[in-house]
Design a protein around this motif. Structure first.
Motif, PDB file in Angstrom:
ATOM      1  N   LEU A  14     -16.246  -4.403  -6.301  1.00  0.00           N
ATOM      2  CA  LEU A  14     -15.761  -4.901  -7.597  1.00  0.00           C
ATOM      3  C   LEU A  14     -15.089  -3.785  -8.387  1.00  0.00           C
ATOM      4  N   ARG A  15     -15.681  -2.611  -8.374  1.00  0.00           N
ATOM      5  CA  ARG A  15     -15.100  -1.455  -9.069  1.00  0.00           C
ATOM      6  C   ARG A  15     -13.748  -1.090  -8.438  1.00  0.00           C
ATOM      7  N   LEU A  16     -13.697  -1.127  -7.113  1.00  0.00           N
ATOM      8  CA  LEU A  16     -12.466  -0.786  -6.405  1.00  0.00           C
ATOM      9  C   LEU A  16     -11.351  -1.770  -6.731  1.00  0.00           C
ATOM     10  N   ILE A  17     -11.629  -3.049  -6.664  1.00  0.00           N
ATOM     11  CA  ILE A  17     -10.574  -4.038  -6.896  1.00  0.00           C
ATOM     12  C   ILE A  17     -10.224  -4.189  -8.375  1.00  0.00           C
ATOM     13  N   SER A  18     -11.037  -3.627  -9.253  1.00  0.00           N
ATOM     14  CA  SER A  18     -10.683  -3.669 -10.671  1.00  0.00           C
ATOM     15  C   SER A  18      -9.669  -2.574 -11.018  1.00  0.00           C
ATOM     16  N   ASP A  19      -9.432  -1.680 -10.084  1.00  0.00           N
ATOM     17  CA  ASP A  19      -8.471  -0.599 -10.255  1.00  0.00           C
ATOM     18  C   ASP A  19      -7.056  -1.129 -10.012  1.00  0.00           C
ATOM     19  N   GLN A  20      -6.155  -0.924 -10.965  1.00  0.00           N
ATOM     20  CA  GLN A  20      -4.794  -1.444 -10.861  1.00  0.00           C
ATOM     21  C   GLN A  20      -4.059  -0.916  -9.634  1.00  0.00           C
ATOM     22  N   CYS A  21      -4.204   0.357  -9.333  1.00  0.00           N
ATOM     23  CA  CYS A  21      -3.537   0.942  -8.170  1.00  0.00           C
ATOM     24  C   CYS A  21      -4.032   0.284  -6.889  1.00  0.00           C
ATOM     25  N   ALA A  22      -5.326   0.051  -6.795  1.00  0.00           N
ATOM     26  CA  ALA A  22      -5.891  -0.594  -5.608  1.00  0.00           C
ATOM     27  C   ALA A  22      -5.336  -2.001  -5.444  1.00  0.00           C
ATOM     28  N   ARG A  23      -5.210  -2.739  -6.540  1.00  0.00           N
ATOM     29  CA  ARG A  23      -4.660  -4.092  -6.458  1.00  0.00           C
ATOM     30  C   ARG A  23      -3.200  -4.078  -6.037  1.00  0.00           C
ATOM     31  N   ARG A  24      -2.448  -3.105  -6.498  1.00  0.00           N
ATOM     32  CA  ARG A  24      -1.047  -2.986  -6.089  1.00  0.00           C
ATOM     33  C   ARG A  24      -0.944  -2.694  -4.590  1.00  0.00           C
ATOM     34  N   ILE A  25      -1.844  -1.852  -4.092  1.00  0.00           N
ATOM     35  CA  ILE A  25      -1.868  -1.560  -2.655  1.00  0.00           C
ATOM     36  C   ILE A  25      -2.197  -2.827  -1.872  1.00  0.00           C
ATOM     37  N   ILE A  26      -3.215  -3.567  -2.323  1.00  0.00           N
ATOM     38  CA  ILE A  26      -3.586  -4.818  -1.660  1.00  0.00           C
ATOM     39  C   ILE A  26      -2.382  -5.749  -1.581  1.00  0.00           C
ATOM     40  N   ASN A  27      -1.676  -5.893  -2.691  1.00  0.00           N
ATOM     41  CA  ASN A  27      -0.503  -6.780  -2.716  1.00  0.00           C
ATOM     42  C   ASN A  27       0.568  -6.336  -1.731  1.00  0.00           C
ATOM     43  N   THR A  28       0.740  -5.036  -1.609  1.00  0.00           N
ATOM     44  CA  THR A  28       1.796  -4.496  -0.757  1.00  0.00           C
ATOM     45  C   THR A  28       1.494  -4.642   0.733  1.00  0.00           C
ATOM     46  N   ILE A  29       0.207  -4.657   1.096  1.00  0.00           N
ATOM     47  CA  ILE A  29      -0.148  -4.751   2.520  1.00  0.00           C
ATOM     48  C   ILE A  29      -0.848  -6.063   2.854  1.00  0.00           C
ATOM     49  N   GLN A  30      -0.667  -7.050   2.001  1.00  0.00           N
ATOM     50  CA  GLN A  30      -1.280  -8.362   2.226  1.00  0.00           C
ATOM     51  C   GLN A  30      -0.656  -9.072   3.423  1.00  0.00           C
ATOM     52  N   GLU A  31       0.654  -9.049   3.512  1.00  0.00           N
ATOM     53  CA  GLU A  31       1.359  -9.827   4.529  1.00  0.00           C
ATOM     54  C   GLU A  31       1.737  -9.030   5.773  1.00  0.00           C
ATOM     55  N   GLU A  32       1.939  -7.717   5.614  1.00  0.00           N
ATOM     56  CA  GLU A  32       2.360  -6.914   6.765  1.00  0.00           C
ATOM     57  C   GLU A  32       1.764  -5.513   6.715  1.00  0.00           C
ATOM     58  N   SER A  33       1.603  -4.933   7.883  1.00  0.00           N
ATOM     59  CA  SER A  33       1.076  -3.570   7.993  1.00  0.00           C
ATOM     60  C   SER A  33       2.124  -2.569   7.534  1.00  0.00           C
ATOM     61  N   LYS A  34       1.651  -1.530   6.846  1.00  0.00           N
ATOM     62  CA  LYS A  34       2.535  -0.454   6.401  1.00  0.00           C
ATOM     63  C   LYS A  34       1.797   0.868   6.521  1.00  0.00           C
ATOM     64  N   ASP A  72       7.672  11.878  18.814  1.00  0.00           N
ATOM     65  CA  ASP A  72       7.243  13.270  18.969  1.00  0.00           C
ATOM     66  C   ASP A  72       5.763  13.401  19.350  1.00  0.00           C
ATOM     67  N   GLY A  73       5.131  12.259  19.717  1.00  0.00           N
ATOM     68  CA  GLY A  73       3.764  12.289  20.236  1.00  0.00           C
ATOM     69  C   GLY A  73       2.658  12.242  19.198  1.00  0.00           C
ATOM     70  N   LYS A  74       2.981  12.015  17.929  1.00  0.00           N
ATOM     71  CA  LYS A  74       1.956  11.946  16.877  1.00  0.00           C
ATOM     72  C   LYS A  74       1.565  10.496  16.625  1.00  0.00           C
ATOM     73  N   LYS A  75       0.350  10.318  16.110  1.00  0.00           N
ATOM     74  CA  LYS A  75      -0.109   8.984  15.741  1.00  0.00           C
ATOM     75  C   LYS A  75       0.395   8.651  14.340  1.00  0.00           C
ATOM     76  N   SER A  76       0.890   7.453  14.187  1.00  0.00           N
ATOM     77  CA  SER A  76       1.306   6.946  12.890  1.00  0.00           C
ATOM     78  C   SER A  76       0.437   5.723  12.591  1.00  0.00           C
ATOM     79  N   TYR A  77      -0.364   5.801  11.536  1.00  0.00           N
ATOM     80  CA  TYR A  77      -1.309   4.733  11.203  1.00  0.00           C
ATOM     81  C   TYR A  77      -0.672   3.721  10.268  1.00  0.00           C
ATOM     82  N   TYR A  78      -1.043   2.442  10.492  1.00  0.00           N
ATOM     83  CA  TYR A  78      -0.554   1.340   9.677  1.00  0.00           C
ATOM     84  C   TYR A  78      -1.751   0.547   9.170  1.00  0.00           C
ATOM     85  N   TYR A  79      -1.643   0.096   7.926  1.00  0.00           N
ATOM     86  CA  TYR A  79      -2.762  -0.559   7.254  1.00  0.00           C
ATOM     87  C   TYR A  79      -2.356  -1.949   6.796  1.00  0.00           C
TER      88      TYR A  79
END
Length: 102
Positions: A14-34, A72-79
Motif C-alpha cells: 500500500l505504501r509503495l503504490i501510494s507513491d506517485q513515481c511507483a504508479r507512473r512506473i506501473i502505468n508505463t509497464i502495464q501493457e508491455e515489458s520495458k 555485445d553479450g550483456k544481459k538486458s532486463y525487461y520488466y
C-alpha cells in the motif's frame, strides 16, 4: 506466512503504490515489458529512482522480469507489471490489500 507478516506485506505494498513515481512506473509497464532505461527516459525520472522502485516491486512479486542477451553479450532486463487491479480497505485499524494479477 504469519498473519503479522501478511499485514506488514500489505502495508508495504500500500505504501509503495501510494507513491506517485511507483504508479507512473506501473502505468508505463502495464501493457508491455520495458527496460529500466526505457522507463527512465519515458518518465523523465532518474535511472536510480526507477531501479529502487523496480526492486521493491520485485520484492513483493509484482513484476515479471525477463532478459535478452545483447549483441555485445550483456544481459538486458525487461520488466512488466503483473498487477491488473489493486483493492485496498481499512477496517478496525488494519489495512487489507488484495491484488488481481494479469
Amino acid at each position: 506466512m504469519s498473519n503479522n507478516a501478511q499485514l506488514d506485506k500489505e502495508e508495504e505494498i500500500l505504501r509503495l503504490i501510494s507513491d506517485q513515481c511507483a504508479r507512473r512506473i506501473i502505468n508505463t509497464i502495464q501493457e508491455e515489458s520495458k527496460s529500466a532505461l526505457q522507463i527512465s527516459k519515458e518518465l523523465g525520472t532518474e535511472l536510480s529512482t526507477i531501479y529502487r522502485r523496480l526492486n521493491k516491486f520485485q520484492k513483493y512479486g509484482l513484476l515479471k522480469t525477463t532478459f535478452q542477451i545483447t549483441p555485445d553479450g550483456k544481459k538486458s532486463y525487461y520488466y512488466q507489471c503483473k498487477i491488473n487491479a489493486i483493492n485496498a480497505s481499512y477496517r478496525q485499524g488494519k489495512f487489507q490489500v488484495s491484488l488481481a494479477f494479469n
